[in-house]
Write an enzyme that holds these catalytic residues in place. Structure first.
Site, PDB file in Angstrom:
ATOM      1  N   ASP A 167      34.851  26.171  38.347  1.00  0.00           N
ATOM      2  CA  ASP A 167      33.309  25.797  38.724  1.00  0.00           C
ATOM      3  C   ASP A 167      32.121  26.145  37.832  1.00  0.00           C
ATOM      4  O   ASP A 167      31.489  25.546  37.389  1.00  0.00           O
ATOM      5  CB  ASP A 167      32.993  26.255  40.278  1.00  0.00           C
ATOM      6  CG  ASP A 167      34.200  25.696  41.121  1.00  0.00           C
ATOM      7  OD1 ASP A 167      35.379  25.231  40.833  1.00  0.00           O
ATOM      8  OD2 ASP A 167      33.677  25.616  42.634  1.00  0.00           O
ATOM      9  N   GLU A 396      41.210  36.130  46.199  1.00  0.00           N
ATOM     10  CA  GLU A 396      41.037  34.862  45.252  1.00  0.00           C
ATOM     11  C   GLU A 396      41.124  35.070  43.970  1.00  0.00           C
ATOM     12  O   GLU A 396      41.508  34.218  43.081  1.00  0.00           O
ATOM     13  CB  GLU A 396      39.715  34.354  45.659  1.00  0.00           C
ATOM     14  CG  GLU A 396      39.078  32.849  45.379  1.00  0.00           C
ATOM     15  CD  GLU A 396      37.806  32.719  45.796  1.00  0.00           C
ATOM     16  OE1 GLU A 396      37.385  33.264  46.504  1.00  0.00           O
ATOM     17  OE2 GLU A 396      37.305  31.409  45.219  1.00  0.00           O
TER      18      GLU A 396
HETATM   19  C1  GLC Z   1      36.755  27.496  44.181  1.00  0.00           C
HETATM   20  C2  GLC Z   1      37.531  27.275  42.990  1.00  0.00           C
HETATM   21  C3  GLC Z   1      38.353  26.180  42.739  1.00  0.00           C
HETATM   22  C4  GLC Z   1      38.874  25.950  44.300  1.00  0.00           C
HETATM   23  C5  GLC Z   1      38.176  26.227  45.390  1.00  0.00           C
HETATM   24  C6  GLC Z   1      39.026  26.116  46.848  1.00  0.00           C
HETATM   25  O1  GLC Z   1      35.803  26.599  44.270  1.00  0.00           O
HETATM   26  O2  GLC Z   1      36.561  27.416  41.945  1.00  0.00           O
HETATM   27  O3  GLC Z   1      39.067  25.944  41.849  1.00  0.00           O
HETATM   28  O4  GLC Z   1      39.739  24.597  44.433  1.00  0.00           O
HETATM   29  O5  GLC Z   1      37.583  27.510  45.331  1.00  0.00           O
HETATM   30  O6  GLC Z   1      39.999  27.409  46.705  1.00  0.00           O
END
Ligand code: GLC
Length: 432
Positions: A167, A396
């Site tokens: 992102d 994460e």
């Molecule tokens: C964040 C990450 C993306 C992922 C999402 C849900 O936005 O950047 O890649 O899919 O989280 O885990």
């Protein structure tokens, strides 16, 4: 290790809602597209084929009529803890000509689904599932080639940073900065920076720009040509096209298994076209870079996206050298692959996609190294990653400067599904 596999499995179990799995309870309470595909690898590693099939079917049920597979499915509309949700997307007003299911976004995520579905079939041998999912996968790739390759050069573009999966990567900064924000309208509604450490999240102005783009898509009624003309953010990303090349090959195998003769020619055509442009257009100054179609130039910033090319590219030696020199820190015994080159002035070891280590792309790169017979390096990276998750938890992402596995080096949300899924895939030595 048995205990840790059990813990990983219990994370997937508690994040699973009926027929789909949310990334994590706190930050991401809906279904995300490429997360689901990574999660499929986890289910495959523990022979939970039914869960893996459900995951893909729950996602593709919401595919748009033009083939777009939405980045998020808001299955549970009573959960309003995520922003921006369906009230911002307003698909009933802007996209009813493309879908009759309004509980989704109108953007995509990287196309790794065909790869995940082929893996699933290879292990489960369930041809019924393969027959059901194949036309949906084909339609998804057709969408990418007909709607997202307007210049017809075989490379697919993304039109929102969230489509990259990475992102707030610094690679997007220049394009995003061209979007002028006069008023802060949306960032006050953010929930992510209130749920976890805001230092690990994007800034408010970046969020304003993310939302500006969504407003633009709605205004254009999701007409891809119009968006292409009007938007400042149109980028042919290395990771997106790397995963597309890999998935095209998987789709070809599926078409062969199902004896879809006519499709085989089309998929072969895609494979050749994309690979050719990948090598000729994205390779510049001895490296693979994403391409900004609005300014007609390469984005010469080295991120993990560029390193991911290792699984498909011809010039893999330059990629491995960059991995060794700029993304790892071997002289300090640091085997965390950073998400941005470490000597970039924007490098921040705990901020989202601006430096931390992510487990999914680490696993992808490990697979690339193994394919190239760089087993020693691959195993060091893998052992480091397994040890870290076992000692800190299923976060994460992780502080890429940490070599002592300190508890605080776990970033973003905890009990994160793809970290759990890939942890099991690494231990069981499933191939990507
Ligand atoms: C964040 C990450 C993306 C992922 C999402 C849900 O936005 O950047 O890649 O899919 O989280 O885990």
């Amino acid at each position: 290790m048995k205990d840790e596999i059990q813990t990983a499995k219990s994370i997937l179990d508690s994040n699973r809602k009926n027929k789909y799995t949310i990334p994590s309870i706190n930050l991401y309470p809906h279904q995300w597209s490429w997360d689901s595909a990574w999660i499929v690898y986890g289910y495959c590693s523990i022979n939970e084929f039914q869960n893996a099939e459900n995951e893909m079917m729950s996602l593709f049920k919401y595919q748009w009529r033009n083939g777009l597979v939405p980045s998020i499915i808001f299955h549970d509309l009573s959960d309003i803890t995520y922003f921006p949700g369906p009230e911002i997307w307003e698909l009933d007003k802007s996209a009813s000509h493309l879908t009759d299911k309004f509980c989704t976004t109108g953007i995509v995520q990287p196309p790794i689904h065909a790869s995940a579905c082929l893996k699933l079939y290879e292990l489960s041998k369930n041809k019924i599932f393969l027959n059901l999912i194949y036309p949906k996968l084909l339609k998804w790739h057709k969408y990418l080639y007909t709607e997202r390759d307007i210049l017809d050069d075989g490379l697919i573009y993304i039109r929102h940073p969230w489509e990259s999966g990475m992102d707030n990567s610094p690679a997007w900064d220049e394009s995003l900065n061209r979007i002028k924000i006069n008023e802060y309208k949306y960032s006050k509604f953010r929930t992510d920076n209130k749920k976890v450490n805001p230092k690990e999240r994007p800034t408010d102005i970046t969020y304003e720009r993310y939302l500006y783009l969504i407003e633009l898509f709605k205004e254009c009624k999701f007409n891809e040509r119009l968006i292409f003309e009007k938007s400042e953010f149109i980028i042919q990303d290395v990771l997106f096209n790397t995963l597309l090349i890999k998935s095209n090959n998987a789709l070809l195998k599926i078409a062969q298994i199902l004896d879809k003769k006519i499709d085989i020619n089309l998929i072969n055509y895609w494979i050749q076209k994309t690979k050719l442009s990948f090598e000729s257009k994205l390779y510049k100054n001895s490296f693979y870079y994403s391409f900004d179609l609005k300014k007609n130039k390469h984005i010469e910033i080295k991120t993990i996206s560029n390193i991911s090319s290792i699984i498909v590219c011809d010039n893999y030696n330059v990629v491995i050298n960059s991995l060794l020199d700029q993304f790892l820190d071997i002289k300090n015994n640091n085997y965390n692959i950073a998400s941005l080159e470490r000597n970039n002035k924007l490098f921040d070891s705990i901020n989202y996609w601006r430096g931390p280590m992510w487990v999914n792309l680490t696993w992808l790169i490990i697979n690339g190294l193994k394919k190239l017979e760089k087993h020693d390096l691959a195993n060091k990276i893998k052992d480091n990653c397994i040890k870290k998750i076992s000692s800190i938890g299923f976060y994460e992402y992780f502080d890429s400067n940490d070599i002592d596995n300190k508890k605080i080096s776990g970033c973003g949300d905890n009990k994160f599904s793809w970290t759990a899924a890939i942890f099991i895939s690494m231990i069981r030595d499933i191939k990507f």
